[in-house]
Design a protein around this motif. Structure first.
Motif, PDB file in Angstrom:
ATOM      1  N   TYR A 165       0.356  14.236   7.088  1.00  0.00           N
ATOM      2  CA  TYR A 165      -0.213  13.330   6.081  1.00  0.00           C
ATOM      3  C   TYR A 165       0.907  12.808   5.193  1.00  0.00           C
ATOM      4  CZ  TYR A 165      -3.607  11.500   2.681  1.00  0.00           C
ATOM      5  OH  TYR A 165      -4.357  10.693   1.877  1.00  0.00           O
TER       6      TYR A 165
ATOM      7  N   GLU B 216      -8.043  -3.070   3.271  1.00  0.00           N
ATOM      8  CA  GLU B 216      -7.423  -1.891   3.895  1.00  0.00           C
ATOM      9  C   GLU B 216      -8.215  -1.489   5.138  1.00  0.00           C
ATOM     10  OE1 GLU B 216      -7.358   0.767   0.507  1.00  0.00           O
ATOM     11  OE2 GLU B 216      -5.242   0.393   0.144  1.00  0.00           O
TER      12      GLU B 216
ATOM     13  N   ASN C   9      -5.912  14.430   3.278  1.00  0.00           N
ATOM     14  CA  ASN C   9      -5.365  15.145   2.121  1.00  0.00           C
ATOM     15  C   ASN C   9      -6.177  16.429   1.919  1.00  0.00           C
ATOM     16  OD1 ASN C   9      -4.599  16.169  -0.319  1.00  0.00           O
ATOM     17  ND2 ASN C   9      -4.450  14.187  -1.347  1.00  0.00           N
TER      18      ASN C   9
ATOM     19  N   ASP D  47       0.847  -1.201   0.000  1.00  0.00           N
ATOM     20  CA  ASP D  47       0.000   0.000   0.000  1.00  0.00           C
ATOM     21  C   ASP D  47       0.886   1.256   0.000  1.00  0.00           C
ATOM     22  OD1 ASP D  47      -2.693   1.300   0.467  1.00  0.00           O
ATOM     23  OD2 ASP D  47      -1.496   2.128   2.085  1.00  0.00           O
TER      24      ASP D  47
ATOM     25  N   LEU E  30     -10.303   4.221  -0.163  1.00  0.00           N
ATOM     26  CA  LEU E  30      -9.759   3.007   0.458  1.00  0.00           C
ATOM     27  C   LEU E  30     -10.723   1.837   0.317  1.00  0.00           C
ATOM     28  CD1 LEU E  30      -8.106   4.483   3.677  1.00  0.00           C
ATOM     29  CD2 LEU E  30      -7.170   4.233   1.373  1.00  0.00           C
TER      30      LEU E  30
ATOM     31  N   GLY F  16       0.633  10.149   3.162  1.00  0.00           N
ATOM     32  CA  GLY F  16       0.166   9.590   1.890  1.00  0.00           C
ATOM     33  C   GLY F  16       0.392   8.094   1.842  1.00  0.00           C
ATOM     34  N   SER F  17       0.627   7.514   3.005  1.00  0.00           N
ATOM     35  CA  SER F  17       0.764   6.060   3.144  1.00  0.00           C
ATOM     36  C   SER F  17      -0.041   5.677   4.374  1.00  0.00           C
ATOM     37  CB  SER F  17       2.248   5.685   3.306  1.00  0.00           C
ATOM     38  OG  SER F  17       2.376   4.305   3.484  1.00  0.00           O
ATOM     39  N   LEU F  18      -1.173   4.995   4.146  1.00  0.00           N
ATOM     40  CA  LEU F  18      -2.113   4.700   5.237  1.00  0.00           C
ATOM     41  C   LEU F  18      -1.416   4.036   6.417  1.00  0.00           C
ATOM     42  CD1 LEU F  18      -4.886   4.135   6.574  1.00  0.00           C
ATOM     43  CD2 LEU F  18      -5.109   2.173   5.039  1.00  0.00           C
TER      44      LEU F  18
HETATM   45  P1  P6P Z   1      -4.212  10.406  -1.805  1.00  0.00           P
HETATM   46  C1  P6P Z   1      -2.085   4.952  -0.989  1.00  0.00           C
HETATM   47  O1  P6P Z   1      -2.388   4.973  -2.383  1.00  0.00           O
HETATM   48  C2  P6P Z   1      -3.401   5.039  -0.250  1.00  0.00           C
HETATM   49  O2  P6P Z   1      -4.185   3.933  -0.547  1.00  0.00           O
HETATM   50  C3  P6P Z   1      -3.158   5.163   1.244  1.00  0.00           C
HETATM   51  O3  P6P Z   1      -2.050   4.444   1.675  1.00  0.00           O
HETATM   52  C4  P6P Z   1      -2.972   6.659   1.425  1.00  0.00           C
HETATM   53  O4  P6P Z   1      -3.312   7.110   2.725  1.00  0.00           O
HETATM   54  C5  P6P Z   1      -3.917   7.233   0.380  1.00  0.00           C
HETATM   55  O5  P6P Z   1      -4.074   6.239  -0.634  1.00  0.00           O
HETATM   56  C6  P6P Z   1      -3.337   8.482  -0.275  1.00  0.00           C
HETATM   57  O6  P6P Z   1      -4.299   8.912  -1.223  1.00  0.00           O
HETATM   58  O7  P6P Z   1      -5.432  10.535  -2.694  1.00  0.00           O
HETATM   59  O8  P6P Z   1      -4.279  11.353  -0.628  1.00  0.00           O
HETATM   60  O9  P6P Z   1      -2.889  10.503  -2.543  1.00  0.00           O
END
Ligand code: P6P
Length: 337
Positions: A246, A282, A215, A122, A277, A248-250
């Motif tokens: 943030y 996830e 985001n 992810d 998600l 960008g990685s859950l």
């Molecule tokens: P965005 C990574 O693609 C993911 O699934 C999650 O790990 C992350 O939090 C989210 O999408 C990031 O998405 O639209 O903010 O770039």
């Protein structure tokens, strides 16, 4: 858990805690062990991604229409191979696979009881910029008769039926964090000897936190309740304004929030009617971990683990983290209805 357990290896921990797991067939232990092995193999590649021709696009797209990164495909293959070769599960569903995979489905002697749903890597778009990524997994007992081929029903189970869930975070250090319904424990990999050691026993979300993860570039597209909650986080009052973080990685945002206290939100928006998600591999596993760590996870209105799945790759809005922060966000969502 007494600190005397610190530095226990993951292998020792699995054996010691096997008896606490009501299905003490040893099969789940073997399954967690296979995930541990695959995590080490993937970690080795992730950590040298910039050095070999394994970053960048694989030249294909997954069912989500997302460009498959070479490491996405590599991680997917490694986890599937590892679990299949050891004949531990009867089915696997993956973000990188259009449909579920039936394992040894023609073998009526296949007495395996578990299905695994996995997001093998992810946040993989972060790899090219050297930002943490993760593997997320969710484990259920099958609901169709043992010895028969698995069906979609074995995968479309509510999250409250999970028997185990966890993630691997490939960060400044590599950690495996998982639960079998008896709390959440974190294990850190010593890469020199390839052993995971118990480093974070009994992990718990602080009930309150001062970090919000969303985001904000999508702010104008968010529902009113989310907009109102974000403004609440930014207001100067009491312990606010909060800090915005943030990655960008859950997995990384979740992991930091669990340690420091915080809330992660990926809401629905005018761009993504159900959010981004995926429920099955996830949101459900992260929700299981959150609740086992005294946190909370909902879609803004409904507990994630009570949502009835209807398809393998369905998406849901996701709000997760410190209990009091999630409840405050839910209050704003309700009031904006
Ligand atoms: P965005 C990574 O693609 C993911 O699934 C999650 O790990 C992350 O939090 C989210 O999408 C990031 O998405 O639209 O903010 O770039």
């Amino acid at each position: 858990m007494a600190n005397s357990k610190l530095n226990q290896t993951l292998g020792e921990f699995i054996i010691e805690n096997q008896a606490s797991f009501k299905y003490t067939s040893g099969e789940l232990s073997r399954l967690i062990n296979s995930i541990r092995l695959a995590a080490k193999v993937v970690n080795h590649e992730v950590n040298k991604a910039g050095l070999v021709d394994i970053i960048g696009n694989a030249g294909d797209t997954n069912i989500q229409g997302e460009d498959q990164q070479k490491l996405d495909v590599y991680a997917n293959d490694k986890f599937i191979q590892t679990m299949t070769k050891r004949n531990i599960v009867c089915g696997i569903a993956s973000e990188e696979e259009d449909d579920f995979i039936a394992i040894n489905s023609q073998d009526e002697n296949n007495q395996n009881k578990y299905v695994v749903l996995i997001d093998p890597l992810d946040g993989s778009s972060n790899i090219d910029v050297n930002v943490s990524v993760g593997t997320i997994f969710s484990i259920f007992r099958r609901v169709t008769p043992v010895g028969t081929p698995v069906t979609i029903d074995d995968f479309l189970q509510k999250g409250n039926q999970q028997v185990a869930a966890g993630y691997v975070v490939y960060g400044t250090s590599t950690m495996l964090v998982y639960t079998t319904g008896h709390g959440v424990n974190g294990f850190t990999l010593n890469p020199a000897i390839g052993t995971f050691y118990l480093s974070h026993p009994d992990m718990e979300f602080p009930e309150d936190g001062r970090i919000y993860s969303v985001n904000e570039g999508n702010y104008i597209h968010f529902p009113k309740g989310i907009k109102d909650y974000i403004k609440y986080c930014q207001m100067e009052e009491g312990d606010r304004p909060y800090t915005s973080r943030y990655i960008g990685s859950l997995v990384s945002d979740f992991h930091r929030n669990m340690i420091k206290g915080g809330i992660y939100m990926y809401p629905k928006s005018s761009l993504n009617a159900k959010g981004k998600l995926r429920l099955l591999y996830e949101c459900n596993p992260m929700a299981f971990l959150a609740e086992q760590a005294n946190g909370k996870a909902s879609d803004g209105f409904t507990r994630i683990m009570d949502i009835e799945p209807t398809e393998l790759h369905e998406r849901v809005p996701f709000i997760c983290g410190s209990k009091n922060m999630v409840e405050k966000a839910e209050e704003f969502m309700r009031n904006a209805e």
